[in-house]
Structures are given as structure tokens and as C-alpha cells.
Design an enzyme around this catalytic site. Structure first.
Site, PDB file in Angstrom:
ATOM      1  N   GLU A  16      -6.427   2.781  -4.361  1.00 33.21           N
ATOM      2  CA  GLU A  16      -5.183   3.217  -3.714  1.00 33.21           C
ATOM      3  C   GLU A  16      -5.234   2.841  -2.252  1.00 33.21           C
ATOM      4  O   GLU A  16      -5.297   3.677  -1.360  1.00 33.21           O
ATOM      5  CB  GLU A  16      -4.964   4.725  -3.896  1.00 33.21           C
ATOM      6  N   HIS A  58      -3.647   0.498   0.866  1.00 32.58           N
ATOM      7  CA  HIS A  58      -2.293   0.029   1.144  1.00 32.58           C
ATOM      8  C   HIS A  58      -2.219  -1.029   2.236  1.00 32.58           C
ATOM      9  O   HIS A  58      -3.064  -1.086   3.120  1.00 32.58           O
ATOM     10  CB  HIS A  58      -1.413   1.210   1.522  1.00 32.58           C
ATOM     11  N   HIS A  99       2.440   6.681  -7.553  1.00 28.62           N
ATOM     12  CA  HIS A  99       2.053   7.128  -6.204  1.00 28.62           C
ATOM     13  C   HIS A  99       3.112   8.076  -5.650  1.00 28.62           C
ATOM     14  O   HIS A  99       4.292   7.900  -5.922  1.00 28.62           O
ATOM     15  CB  HIS A  99       1.912   5.890  -5.300  1.00 28.62           C
ATOM     16  N   ASP A 138      -7.449   5.641  -0.179  1.00 27.84           N
ATOM     17  CA  ASP A 138      -6.111   5.753   0.426  1.00 27.84           C
ATOM     18  C   ASP A 138      -6.128   5.193   1.845  1.00 27.84           C
ATOM     19  O   ASP A 138      -5.500   5.737   2.759  1.00 27.84           O
ATOM     20  CB  ASP A 138      -5.574   7.199   0.410  1.00 27.84           C
TER      21      ASP A 138
HETATM   22 MN    MN Z   1      -1.612   6.350  -0.874  1.00 32.26          MN
END
Ligand code: MN
Length: 336
Positions: free
Chosen positions: A22, A24, A174, A299
């Protein structure tokens, strides 16, 4: 602000491969189009890490190396794709996918990709999904919450699930900021940015994503798509804690379902550790869904790689389970 949290340096164990799911990025055009549409709290949140989001090269890789992260499976950050008009969103998603493809080709051992999709037009999104997987070698798609206030159990999104099942790749669901009426009713009237954060990363969008997953299960989606696999982040978006009770209550009126709600959860869902780096929710998730379905994630850049890596190193599991969580499950699920 996010970067300033006092996390210690990560301790690295060079022998253990680590894959995170996850993680980005953003494109300048995507941020230019979406930043005027999102709440001020979100603008601040993104601007704090904007240079890291835009970096698909050496800076990102240096931060991965510093924390012992071998592979990032990258996805376009959630920033209001669903607030754009259909043609604009479709074009921006395609452009983001092409830029991500170039980054993966430049660093094939360090990056892999989830497709960005504009679900305003589900047929076109499914076609882009297929292009990304078949032509570009992407490993799945990552979708942000609702589109025009609609959850994915709405029949209009059937082409998305048909594509995922036909392509034999997972969809990462998400979180995304809740629809405006929800933000106002549940999170309004609080001082400063408290309402925004409570509506999003502190609580609201996790609850919404958990609700979204329960809707998929309770609607019978997995009877229609028995091979569909959904990845969710944030240690299961509160579902491991609550799934048994949800099943108990829902079983009173779920004669339309072929299976128990908990069976859908245990057989169609994979859970990542993104942003949740404490042991109690991990132990709950481990007991409910098992080590074969938990995948390490950070993340990045919203959470620091070192925080995730230190948490991974400290997990109270066997070396065998640690290997599954750090990389083995990801290799199997994504065919890496
Ligand atoms: Mn995220």
C-alpha cells in the site's frame, strides 16, 4: 508534519525479503486536477509529503533501502479521483498508469504496480484494468472507496469484478474520505482539523471501508464471483474485531447467501498492516484470518518505512509466519 514523528531508525535484517503493497505515488497532473476539489485538511496532508509522492526514482529507493524495504507495489494516491468528471478521470488514470509503468520498467526489482481506475465509467475502467494487467504486467488494481456516493456492490460496477476475476488478479480496496453528508452528520462541529482527521485516517474512512467490505459480503458478490480476491489495509479496517458478531446478526436474514459471512471474509480477503504498527490489532487479525492472509505494508509516504519495518521485526510470530507476512504471501497472491 507526518515526517516529523519521532520514529527511530529501522533495524534491518538483510536476509529477510520485504514486499509492501500500500505504497503511494502521484503525478503532477493528477494533483493539479484534484487538489482544488479536496478538503483543506487533505490538502495539508498531501502537501506534507508531496515531493515523496512525486518521486518514482532514487529518493524513494533510498528511503526503501534505509528501512530494508525490497519491493514497493505502487498505487496512485487517493485524492478525489471520484470527484472529477468521467473523461478527465479516465485520461488522468491512464496517464498515471503509463508513468507508473515507466517507473516499474526502470526499477523492475524494486517496484511493481496496481492500476488506477476511473470508476465513473465502469466499462472503460474494466478496459483500462485489462490493458494494465495484460499489456503492462500490473499485479491488480487499487480502488478508493465510493464513486459518486455508490459502493461497489452496486450492479453498475459489475464490469470491474468481471475483469478482476478474468484477469486473476486482486483488487485493493483503499479508504477514501466519506461522502459529504456523512462528514457533516458524523464529524461536523469539532474544533480545527479534528473533524477532518476523525472523518478520515483517525477513524472514519477505516469504518467506511469495513462497512464497504461487509456490503460486498452481505450483497452476495462473492457468490457471483467465487474467485474474486480483495485486499484491504489498516489491519483489516476493524473487521477482524467485529466479523463474528456481524455474521451472527446477519445470519438472521441472509438466506440469499450461499455461505456464512465469516467464510467470505476468510476466503476472499487479504489484510495488510499499512499504518497499523501496534501488536494488539495484529494479534486479533492473526487469530481471525491467519498468517497466510496477512501481508506487510507501510502506507508510504503517509507512514514512515522505518515504523513499518520496526513493527515487522518485532512481530510475535514464528520465523515461518514472519516469512509469509514479509514477502511469501505477496509473492503468491501477486505472482511476484
Ligand atoms: Mn494508503
Amino acid at each position: 508534519m507526518v515526517e516529523c514523528w519521532p520514529y527511530p531508525e529501522a533495524e534491518k535484517s538483510e536476509s529477510m525479503r520485504t514486499i509492501t503493497l500500500e505504497e503511494h505515488f502521484a503525478t503532477p497532473d493528477f494533483l493539479k486536477a484534484t487538489m482544488p476539489l479536496v478538503p483543506a485538511g487533505r490538502v495539508n496532508f498531501v502537501q506534507a509529503v508531496e515531493s515523496k509522492l512525486l518521486d518514482l526514482g532514487q529518493g524513494r529507493i533510498a528511503e526503501m533501502d534505509a528501512a530494508g524495504i525490497d519491493v514497493q507495489v505502487l498505487s496512485l494516491t487517493g485524492n478525489g479521483m471520484d470527484l472529477l468528471d468521467g473523461p478527465t478521470a479516465t485520461a488522468l488514470a491512464r496517464d498515471a498508469n503509463d508513468k507508473l509503468d515507466a517507473a516499474v520498467r526502470a526499477h523492475p526489482k524494486r517496484f511493481a504496480a496496481f492500476a488506477a481506475l476511473a470508476l465513473q465509467n465502469p466499462e472503460k475502467a474494466a478496459a483500462e484494468f485489462e490493458r494494465c494487467v495484460r499489456k503492462l504486467g500490473f499485479k491488480g488494481a487499487l480502488v478508493h472507496g465510493t464513486t459518486k456516493g455508490m459502493f461497489l456492490d452496486d450492479p453498475q460496477f459489475t464490469p470491474l469484478f468481471e475483469a478482476a476475476q478474468a484477469l486473476d488478479v486482486p483488487i485493493y480496496l483503499h479508504p477514501s474520505p466519506p461522502p459529504k453528508p456523512v462528514q457533516e452528520a458524523y464529524f461536523g462541529g469539532l474544533p480545527g482539523q479534528v473533524g477532518f482527521f476523525l472523518a478520515t485516517a483517525a477513524w472514519g474512512w477505516h469504518v467506511e471501508t469495513g462497512t464497504h467490505c461487509l456490503r460486498l459480503m452481505a450483497s452476495g458478490l462473492f457468490d457471483r464471483f467465487p474467485k474474486l480476491r480483495i485486499i484491504i489495509g489498516h489491519m483489516g479496517e476493524d473487521l477482524p474485531f467485529s466479523i463474528a458478531r456481524a455474521e451472527m446478526i446477519l445470519s438472521r436474514d441472509s438466506k440469499h447467501l450461499q455461505r456464512r459471512v465469516g467464510e467470505y471474509f476468510q476466503e476472499h480477503f487479504y489484510i495488510t498492516t499499512s499504518g497499523y504498527f501496534t501488536v494488539p490489532p495484529f494479534l486479533c487479525t492473526l487469530q481471525v484470518i491467519g498468517a497466510d492472509r496477512i501481508l506487510f505494508s507501510v502506507d508510504y509516504p503517509y507512514s514512515p518505512n522505518a515504523a513499518g519495518r520496526n513493527f515487522l521485526n518485532a512481530l510475535p510470530v514464528s520465523p515461518e509466519d514472519l516469512g509469509k507476512i514479509s514477502h511469501g504471501n505477496a509473492e503468491r497472491l501477486l505472482k511476484l
